[in-house]
Design a protein around this motif. Structure first.
Motif, PDB file in Angstrom:
ATOM      1  N   THR A 115       0.815  -1.215   0.000  1.00 43.44           N
ATOM      2  CA  THR A 115       0.000   0.000   0.000  1.00 43.44           C
ATOM      3  C   THR A 115       0.849   1.264   0.000  1.00 43.44           C
ATOM      4  O   THR A 115       0.484   2.241  -0.634  1.00 43.44           O
ATOM      5  CB  THR A 115      -0.959   0.028   1.203  1.00 43.44           C
ATOM      6  OG1 THR A 115      -0.217  -0.098   2.413  1.00 43.44           O
ATOM      7  CG2 THR A 115      -1.982  -1.081   1.110  1.00 43.44           C
ATOM      8  N   VAL A 116       1.973   1.253   0.689  1.00 42.22           N
ATOM      9  CA  VAL A 116       2.822   2.442   0.694  1.00 42.22           C
ATOM     10  C   VAL A 116       3.297   2.727  -0.719  1.00 42.22           C
ATOM     11  O   VAL A 116       3.205   3.864  -1.208  1.00 42.22           O
ATOM     12  CB  VAL A 116       4.009   2.279   1.673  1.00 42.22           C
ATOM     13  CG1 VAL A 116       5.040   3.367   1.469  1.00 42.22           C
ATOM     14  CG2 VAL A 116       3.498   2.283   3.108  1.00 42.22           C
ATOM     15  N   ALA A 117       3.778   1.708  -1.398  1.00 39.27           N
ATOM     16  CA  ALA A 117       4.270   1.907  -2.763  1.00 39.27           C
ATOM     17  C   ALA A 117       3.150   2.317  -3.719  1.00 39.27           C
ATOM     18  O   ALA A 117       3.366   3.108  -4.638  1.00 39.27           O
ATOM     19  CB  ALA A 117       4.933   0.625  -3.252  1.00 39.27           C
ATOM     20  N   ALA A 118       1.950   1.800  -3.511  1.00 42.64           N
ATOM     21  CA  ALA A 118       0.852   2.071  -4.436  1.00 42.64           C
ATOM     22  C   ALA A 118       0.178   3.421  -4.204  1.00 42.64           C
ATOM     23  O   ALA A 118      -0.248   4.068  -5.163  1.00 42.64           O
ATOM     24  CB  ALA A 118      -0.190   0.957  -4.327  1.00 42.64           C
ATOM     25  N   PHE A 119       0.071   3.854  -2.961  1.00 44.61           N
ATOM     26  CA  PHE A 119      -0.765   5.017  -2.671  1.00 44.61           C
ATOM     27  C   PHE A 119      -0.028   6.243  -2.134  1.00 44.61           C
ATOM     28  O   PHE A 119      -0.537   7.349  -2.224  1.00 44.61           O
ATOM     29  CB  PHE A 119      -1.866   4.635  -1.673  1.00 44.61           C
ATOM     30  CG  PHE A 119      -2.765   3.551  -2.194  1.00 44.61           C
ATOM     31  CD1 PHE A 119      -3.611   3.788  -3.256  1.00 44.61           C
ATOM     32  CD2 PHE A 119      -2.745   2.289  -1.626  1.00 44.61           C
ATOM     33  CE1 PHE A 119      -4.436   2.790  -3.748  1.00 44.61           C
ATOM     34  CE2 PHE A 119      -3.567   1.287  -2.114  1.00 44.61           C
ATOM     35  CZ  PHE A 119      -4.408   1.531  -3.171  1.00 44.61           C
TER      36      PHE A 119
END
Length: 128
Positions: A115-119
């Motif tokens: 999620t960190v990488a995506a958002f």
């Protein structure tokens, strides 16, 4: 000078577990005003305080899942693919949280790294 003596302190009552019945313990108190009267209390000493360990409905659902999907040492979706149970859980979570969709991860590290990488974008404050 010797340390000041403290007044006699009453010993805290000793709690004695008499029995365990599902999510409940029967306890008695020793050395207290309550004497040896038994008391039934929720057992927060383990992770079964909801009584799921002895739930017939949960046992039946577990047997059904084992018969349908089998059992293995791990089952992350990234390795073994998505099954209907993953999609059903995500649909239920989305309805419960009143969102368009939800995604479930098998552990906290996977959640953070995906999620960190995506958002996240530059300037975002992340509290993990």
């Amino acid at each position: 000078a010797p340390p000041a003596s403290q007044p006699d302190k009453e010993e805290p009552p000793q709690i004695i577990v008499q029995s365990q019945e599902g999510k409940y313990l029967t306890i008695t108190f020793q050395n207290s005003e309550q004497g040896g009267d038994a008391k039934r209390v929720l057992n927060f000493c383990n992770f079964d305080f909801l009584g799921l360990q002895t739930s017939p409905a949960l046992k039946e659902a577990s047997e059904n899942a084992l018969n349908k999907y089998g059992c293995g040492s791990c089952g992350p979706r990234g390795f073994y693919g998505t099954i209907d149970a993953h999609l059903q859980l995500e649909e239920c979570v989305a309805r419960f949280t009143n969102t368009d969709a939800a995604i479930m991860y098998s552990d906290g590290a996977s959640t953070c790294s995906s999620t960190v990488a995506a958002f996240a974008k530059r300037g975002d404050l992340l509290v993990v």
